[in-house]
Design an enzyme around this catalytic site. Structure first.
Site, PDB file in Angstrom:
ATOM      1  N   ARG A 140      -7.657  -0.241   1.380  1.00  6.64           N
ATOM      2  CA  ARG A 140      -8.185  -1.524   0.894  1.00  6.64           C
ATOM      3  C   ARG A 140      -8.696  -1.396  -0.540  1.00  6.64           C
ATOM      4  O   ARG A 140      -8.726  -2.373  -1.278  1.00  6.64           O
ATOM      5  CB  ARG A 140      -9.272  -2.030   1.828  1.00  6.64           C
ATOM      6  CG  ARG A 140     -10.527  -1.194   1.885  1.00  6.64           C
ATOM      7  CD  ARG A 140     -11.370  -1.480   3.104  1.00  6.64           C
ATOM      8  NE  ARG A 140     -10.708  -1.031   4.326  1.00  6.64           N
ATOM      9  CZ  ARG A 140     -11.197  -1.213   5.544  1.00  6.64           C
ATOM     10  NH1 ARG A 140     -12.348  -1.855   5.701  1.00  6.64           N
ATOM     11  NH2 ARG A 140     -10.553  -0.778   6.600  1.00  6.64           N
ATOM     12  N   LYS A 192      -9.765  13.140   8.461  1.00  2.63           N
ATOM     13  CA  LYS A 192      -9.256  12.779   9.779  1.00  2.63           C
ATOM     14  C   LYS A 192      -9.130  14.019  10.649  1.00  2.63           C
ATOM     15  O   LYS A 192      -8.890  15.133  10.147  1.00  2.63           O
ATOM     16  CB  LYS A 192      -7.853  12.159   9.656  1.00  2.63           C
ATOM     17  CG  LYS A 192      -7.763  10.845   8.905  1.00  2.63           C
ATOM     18  CD  LYS A 192      -6.303  10.416   8.806  1.00  2.63           C
ATOM     19  CE  LYS A 192      -6.139   9.135   8.004  1.00  2.63           C
ATOM     20  NZ  LYS A 192      -6.622   7.956   8.755  1.00  2.63           N
ATOM     21  N   ASP A 245      -2.448  10.506   3.760  1.00  2.00           N
ATOM     22  CA  ASP A 245      -3.878  10.200   3.871  1.00  2.00           C
ATOM     23  C   ASP A 245      -4.570  11.237   4.729  1.00  2.00           C
ATOM     24  O   ASP A 245      -4.441  11.246   5.955  1.00  2.00           O
ATOM     25  CB  ASP A 245      -4.062   8.800   4.471  1.00  2.00           C
ATOM     26  CG  ASP A 245      -5.533   8.416   4.583  1.00  2.00           C
ATOM     27  OD1 ASP A 245      -6.358   9.031   3.871  1.00  2.00           O
ATOM     28  OD2 ASP A 245      -5.852   7.506   5.368  1.00  2.00           O
ATOM     29  N   ASP A 252     -12.082   7.216   4.272  1.00  3.38           N
ATOM     30  CA  ASP A 252     -10.837   6.997   5.009  1.00  3.38           C
ATOM     31  C   ASP A 252     -10.442   5.525   5.020  1.00  3.38           C
ATOM     32  O   ASP A 252      -9.409   5.166   5.581  1.00  3.38           O
ATOM     33  CB  ASP A 252     -10.979   7.526   6.442  1.00  3.38           C
ATOM     34  CG  ASP A 252      -9.642   7.691   7.142  1.00  3.38           C
ATOM     35  OD1 ASP A 252      -8.617   7.769   6.437  1.00  3.38           O
ATOM     36  OD2 ASP A 252      -9.620   7.716   8.388  1.00  3.38           O
ATOM     37  N   GLU A 283      -9.434   3.930   2.388  1.00  5.39           N
ATOM     38  CA  GLU A 283      -8.989   3.972   0.995  1.00  5.39           C
ATOM     39  C   GLU A 283      -7.929   2.924   0.677  1.00  5.39           C
ATOM     40  O   GLU A 283      -7.782   2.499  -0.482  1.00  5.39           O
ATOM     41  CB  GLU A 283      -8.450   5.373   0.662  1.00  5.39           C
ATOM     42  CG  GLU A 283      -6.998   5.642   1.036  1.00  5.39           C
ATOM     43  CD  GLU A 283      -6.706   5.536   2.530  1.00  5.39           C
ATOM     44  OE1 GLU A 283      -5.569   5.176   2.881  1.00  5.39           O
ATOM     45  OE2 GLU A 283      -7.607   5.804   3.349  1.00  5.39           O
ATOM     46  N   LYS A 303       0.848  -1.196   0.000  1.00  5.02           N
ATOM     47  CA  LYS A 303       0.000   0.000   0.000  1.00  5.02           C
ATOM     48  C   LYS A 303       0.881   1.242   0.000  1.00  5.02           C
ATOM     49  O   LYS A 303       1.681   1.460   0.903  1.00  5.02           O
ATOM     50  CB  LYS A 303      -0.901  -0.010   1.245  1.00  5.02           C
ATOM     51  CG  LYS A 303      -1.714   1.267   1.452  1.00  5.02           C
ATOM     52  CD  LYS A 303      -2.434   1.227   2.793  1.00  5.02           C
ATOM     53  CE  LYS A 303      -3.024   2.588   3.144  1.00  5.02           C
ATOM     54  NZ  LYS A 303      -3.640   2.592   4.497  1.00  5.02           N
TER      55      LYS A 303
END
Length: 464
Positions: free
Chosen positions: A317, A243, A236, A313, A315, A231
């Site tokens: 996966r 977040k 993020d 959030d 993302e 990943k």
């Protein structure tokens, strides 16, 4: 010293075996006085040396200069003993050359020293490399140096802030690795992702820096095929499900899975293992803009499954799903994926112990054994199939998050498993990618957890 180690400025190098050096006697907590002369024993007692893990005593010679050092191992055979305890030494010793004496495992002791010498000095120059270790006789110096250099490469990637490490820089690191080892590399990026890798495209579309899928291959075409997937979320924000500021502080490490995959690849290719290696890194930045994907959107995946977005959030996966579908179509013998995926895994196991998921019992045993050998532990968690119902959607094939607060790491693993159904030997690592505090051989900061484990696993299986 390996070429990889020579190119890394963030770790020390092993000195030739015949280099003059001061001895560092590795002492157990019990019986440490044995073998010392009366003067040495008296001096060690006077300084309070006990042999406990990490304790140290500097013994002077008759001329007043440093003649020998005692270093405490504690009881290396005790449950919970730290096999990387010699990783403390680079931070404890003054400038000079040193030789380990009496280390129970000279290979692990030397590796721990090198890992403990790591410094991230891109932005602030330190004093790295003053205490140098002479390679113990009989160890594979090239192998130890190669592993340490690969770990340093991965740590450097995780530690680099997002303003200097975006998707393009992750690609550059992969290209440099490919060039060094003679691997092939292709990259699909930006709008070109939309048709074949729609989830990767959707997650990265809102960022100013284009998303991409990095695809590196190495080794003979007819060798057993192993695919590593990492990943690579360079930063993020959480997307529209943004977040809180406190949760964003360490989000430069959300590409830690990519760093692990590249570090493992560096070890595998450097060792010349007998396999056909493929490394897939979906590299994106999850940002906020007018074209960001939204909660409630339904997205098509490469595998053909439709995915309802319950939370932007979650993302990681999504981008892994497209990479897994690509990997699964190639029918590899094994897939290992690495990601800083869920806070639920950290709640369950803490920052030091990554979660591991697989349906393959043989692989589970091999992973446990490799983790013990490499002192790179993981803990297996269940792919509890009844929890798959928590990912049901009323408008799509599945949701990207569960409909409740429970079993977050398990449901994430079950989500990923839907996208690689043909590959039975599939291992998923949910890791933290960060050392919250300094431990022997593990300085505070970015960490490529499971990289040494994965190399030990692949070396045992494909080392020849």
């Amino acid at each position: 010293m390996s070429q990889a180690a020579a190119e890394s400025s963030s770790i020390a190098a092993l000195l030739p075996t015949d280099t003059p050096a001061i001895g560092v006697a590795c002492m157990r907590a019990s019986g440490w006085e044995d073998g010392l002369n009366p003067a040495e024993r008296a001096f060690a007692w006077a300084t309070g040396f006990t042999g406990k893990p990490g304790s140290i005593a500097f013994l002077p010679g008759a001329d007043g200069n440093l003649s020998r050092i005692l270093f405490g191992l504690g009881d290396p055979d005790a449950p919970g003993a730290d096999a990387l305890v010699t990783g403390r030494l680079p931070g404890l010793l003054p400038a000079g050359s040193y030789r380990l004496e009496g280390a129970p495992d000279p290979v692990m002791a030397s590796l721990a020293w090198l890992l403990g010498s790591y410094r991230f000095d891109r932005y602030r120059k330190g004093e790295n490399g003053k205490a140098a270790l002479v390679a113990p006789e009989g160890i594979e110096t090239e192998e130890v140096s190669r592993v340490a250099a690969a770990v340093a490469l991965g740590r450097d990637l995780v530690n680099t802030p997002a303003n200097d490490l975006g998707p393009a820089e992750i690609e550059a690191a992969a290209r440099a690795l490919a060039e060094r080892h003679g691997a092939a590399i292709t990259v699909v990026q930006g709008a070109d992702l939309e048709r074949d890798f729609p989830l990767i495209h959707a997650v990265g579309a809102a960022a100013a820096r284009a998303p991409r899928l990095i695809d590196l291959t190495w080794g003979p075409q007819d060798a057993p095929r192993v695919t590593l997937i990492g990943k690579g979320v360079a930063f993020d924000t959480g997307g529209l499900d943004i977040k809180p500021s406190s949760a964003m502080l360490l989000m430069k490490k959300d590409m830690g899975g990519a760093a692990v995959a590249l570090a493992v690849a560096d070890m595998v290719m450097g060792a010349g293992l007998k396999l056909r290696l493929r490394v897939l890194v979906p590299a994106v930045e999850n940002s906020v803009a007018g074209n960001a994907f939204r909660p409630g959107d339904v997205l098509r995946s490469r595998a053909g499954l439709s995915v309802e977005i319950g939370n932007t959030d979650a993302e990681g996966r999504l981008i892994l799903a497209d990479a897994l579908a690509l990997a699964d179509a190639d029918a590899p013998e094994m897939i290992l994926d690495f990601s800083t995926l869920t806070g639920a895994a950290r709640v369950a196991l803490g920052p030091d112990l990554p979660a591991f998921f697989t349906e393959d019992e043989d692989l589970a045993q091999e992973v446990a054994a490799a983790g013990a050998r490499a002192f790179d532990p993981v803990w297996r968690m269940p792919l509890h199939q009844p929890y798959a119902s928590l990912l049901e959607s009323k408008v799509a094939d599945l949701n990207n998050v569960s409909n409740g607060p429970f079993a977050g790491a398990i449901t994430a693993a079950l989500f990923l498993r839907r996208f690689a159904p043909k590959t039975k030997r599939h291992g998923h690592f949910d890791l933290y990618g960060w050392n919250p505090s300094t431990k022997p051989g593990r300085p505070e900061g970015g960490e490529v957890q499971t990289a040494r484990l994965s190399y030990a696993l692949l070396k045992a299986r494909y080392g020849g």
